[in-house]
Design a protein around this motif. Sequence first.
Motif, PDB file in Angstrom:
ATOM      1  N   GLY A 148      45.709  39.442  37.607  1.00 14.22           N
ATOM      2  CA  GLY A 148      44.953  38.224  37.392  1.00 14.22           C
ATOM      3  C   GLY A 148      45.188  37.712  35.991  1.00 14.22           C
ATOM      4  O   GLY A 148      45.361  38.494  35.054  1.00 14.22           O
ATOM      5  N   LEU A 204      43.421  35.382  33.179  1.00 13.61           N
ATOM      6  CA  LEU A 204      42.185  34.731  32.760  1.00 13.61           C
ATOM      7  C   LEU A 204      42.400  34.007  31.442  1.00 13.61           C
ATOM      8  O   LEU A 204      43.341  34.294  30.704  1.00 13.61           O
ATOM      9  N   ILE A 255      35.808  35.013  38.158  1.00 13.39           N
ATOM     10  CA  ILE A 255      35.921  36.409  37.741  1.00 13.39           C
ATOM     11  C   ILE A 255      35.786  37.344  38.937  1.00 13.39           C
ATOM     12  O   ILE A 255      36.485  38.357  39.043  1.00 13.39           O
ATOM     13  N   VAL A 302      39.006  37.708  40.886  1.00  9.94           N
ATOM     14  CA  VAL A 302      39.980  38.499  40.131  1.00  9.94           C
ATOM     15  C   VAL A 302      39.656  39.982  40.237  1.00  9.94           C
ATOM     16  O   VAL A 302      40.539  40.818  40.457  1.00  9.94           O
ATOM     17  N   LYS A 303      38.390  40.335  40.097  1.00 10.43           N
ATOM     18  CA  LYS A 303      37.982  41.742  40.218  1.00 10.43           C
ATOM     19  C   LYS A 303      38.291  42.290  41.606  1.00 10.43           C
ATOM     20  O   LYS A 303      38.714  43.439  41.764  1.00 10.43           O
ATOM     21  N   CYS A 317      42.615  41.916  42.165  1.00  6.11           N
ATOM     22  CA  CYS A 317      43.647  42.346  41.216  1.00  6.11           C
ATOM     23  C   CYS A 317      43.466  43.777  40.722  1.00  6.11           C
ATOM     24  O   CYS A 317      42.345  44.267  40.587  1.00  6.11           O
ATOM     25  N   ARG A 372      45.087  44.615  37.730  1.00  9.13           N
ATOM     26  CA  ARG A 372      45.084  44.391  36.288  1.00  9.13           C
ATOM     27  C   ARG A 372      44.695  42.955  36.016  1.00  9.13           C
ATOM     28  O   ARG A 372      44.725  42.111  36.911  1.00  9.13           O
ATOM     29  N   ALA A 373      44.347  42.702  34.777  1.00  5.00           N
ATOM     30  CA  ALA A 373      44.066  41.327  34.354  1.00  5.00           C
ATOM     31  C   ALA A 373      44.617  41.109  32.958  1.00  5.00           C
ATOM     32  O   ALA A 373      44.495  41.979  32.086  1.00  5.00           O
ATOM     33  N   PRO A 432      40.495  44.762  35.171  1.00  9.07           N
ATOM     34  CA  PRO A 432      39.801  43.477  35.315  1.00  9.07           C
ATOM     35  C   PRO A 432      38.394  43.468  34.742  1.00  9.07           C
ATOM     36  O   PRO A 432      37.971  42.473  34.155  1.00  9.07           O
ATOM     37  N   ASP A 433      37.641  44.566  34.908  1.00 14.98           N
ATOM     38  CA  ASP A 433      36.279  44.616  34.367  1.00 14.98           C
ATOM     39  C   ASP A 433      36.271  44.447  32.853  1.00 14.98           C
ATOM     40  O   ASP A 433      35.456  43.700  32.293  1.00 14.98           O
ATOM     41  N   ALA A 462      38.686  43.103  31.023  1.00 13.33           N
ATOM     42  CA  ALA A 462      39.156  41.748  30.714  1.00 13.33           C
ATOM     43  C   ALA A 462      38.031  40.741  30.873  1.00 13.33           C
ATOM     44  O   ALA A 462      37.898  39.808  30.072  1.00 13.33           O
ATOM     45  N   ALA A 463      37.202  40.932  31.905  1.00 12.00           N
ATOM     46  CA  ALA A 463      36.092  40.014  32.145  1.00 12.00           C
ATOM     47  C   ALA A 463      35.096  40.035  30.990  1.00 12.00           C
ATOM     48  O   ALA A 463      34.607  38.986  30.560  1.00 12.00           O
TER      49      ALA A 463
END
Length: 417
Positions: free
Chosen positions: A61, A63, A211, A214-215, A218, A220-221, A235-236, A238-239
Amino acid sequence: MTARVQNGLPVLEVQRLSKRFKVYNRTADRLFEGLFGKARHRVHVALEDVSFSLGQGEAIGVLGQNGAGKSTLLKLVSGVLMPDAGTIARRGRIAGLLELGTGFDGRLSGRENIAVNARLIGMTSAEIEERFEAIVAFSELAGFIDAPLRTYSSGMIMRLGFAVAIHADPVCFIVDEALAVGDARFQQKCLKRIREFRDSGGSILYVSHDINSVKLLCDRAILLSDGRIAFDGLPDEAAQIYYRLIAGIDDEAPHTDESTPDSYGALRTRIRNVVLSNRFGPAMRFASGEEITIELECESSQTTQLSVGILIRDRFGQDVFGTNTALLRKEAQFAAGTSVCCRFSLPLNFAPGKYTVTVALHSDDTHVHDCQHWWDAAAAFEIAGFSDEPFSGLCYVPVRFDQYPVRDFAEPTLQEP
């Protein structure tokens, strides 16, 4: 069907990618610069020194705030733009859905645009002929396929573009925010097809401001900020950094508290402890439908009025329910040098499973403005079994069932909200 990459190499490798654009205040400045050779522009750095790789079967993802360089990155990867510096190595066919209308001609029919767009992304004549009916069926545009594209709505164009791209059998699928244009049912259909593509070994590069998606989608982010990679990881995580960016929190400033990990904010007013309780006292396991309290022990070095919020997430990190005192039209007052307890009472009308509670203090109905304290996953709990009638799905909604003769049936009527 196009074969997947079998040699274990990444399907996409980006090395030190950079892209700049000349920005002119007036159209005449471009002409003046061309005639006299004097610069009349400023340079906008869209991307600077961006590097990452996308493995086979991996979903990444992307962002970032508006203007961070997300769409520029996707256009470079898909070949719509050329980089000013750096390299892009592609292994296998890459297809995607970027801006609406990319590669389409409004004068041509939907049928003709399928043929043109499919060739642009590398499909052969035989592949187009073989998959044409499937493309039309997925787009649900059979009744309009011979009409000029200029008569299509933006949602119809998105449907056609997605249908062509997903039937190209790429090794990597790229999708931008264009999916947000479609109706909810078709969005779900597209996301289901994307998940099926990923599960079959396809790779995905996915840009979204959502978000939760994406979680869910994905592995990765990548977080872009001012054209550079600010974070590349789970992802977590990154969020959380993305939330800091949109809240205006400077990571270099002392806005973290070691006593409350995974938290940030100005911290002039902060949350010291979070306790979940039922009628028997503090607990971590509850029954679905059980009434609980969420208590936040807060202390403040300022006299102020803030919004106090809670956010419940499931085990996938999806937002299940959130509220705050601003939305509840309540006031939370804090006095300098004092501590107070803020309490939320609610029934846990959620399905059995594991959940976390994120808590926050801020000055508006979201934590974007004057974030005093955002504490991610401050508490965890589990719902084990039902306290009342069982249900399926994610949450409980009170339902009443009646049965009556058909002659009493009345057609529903639309009412103004």
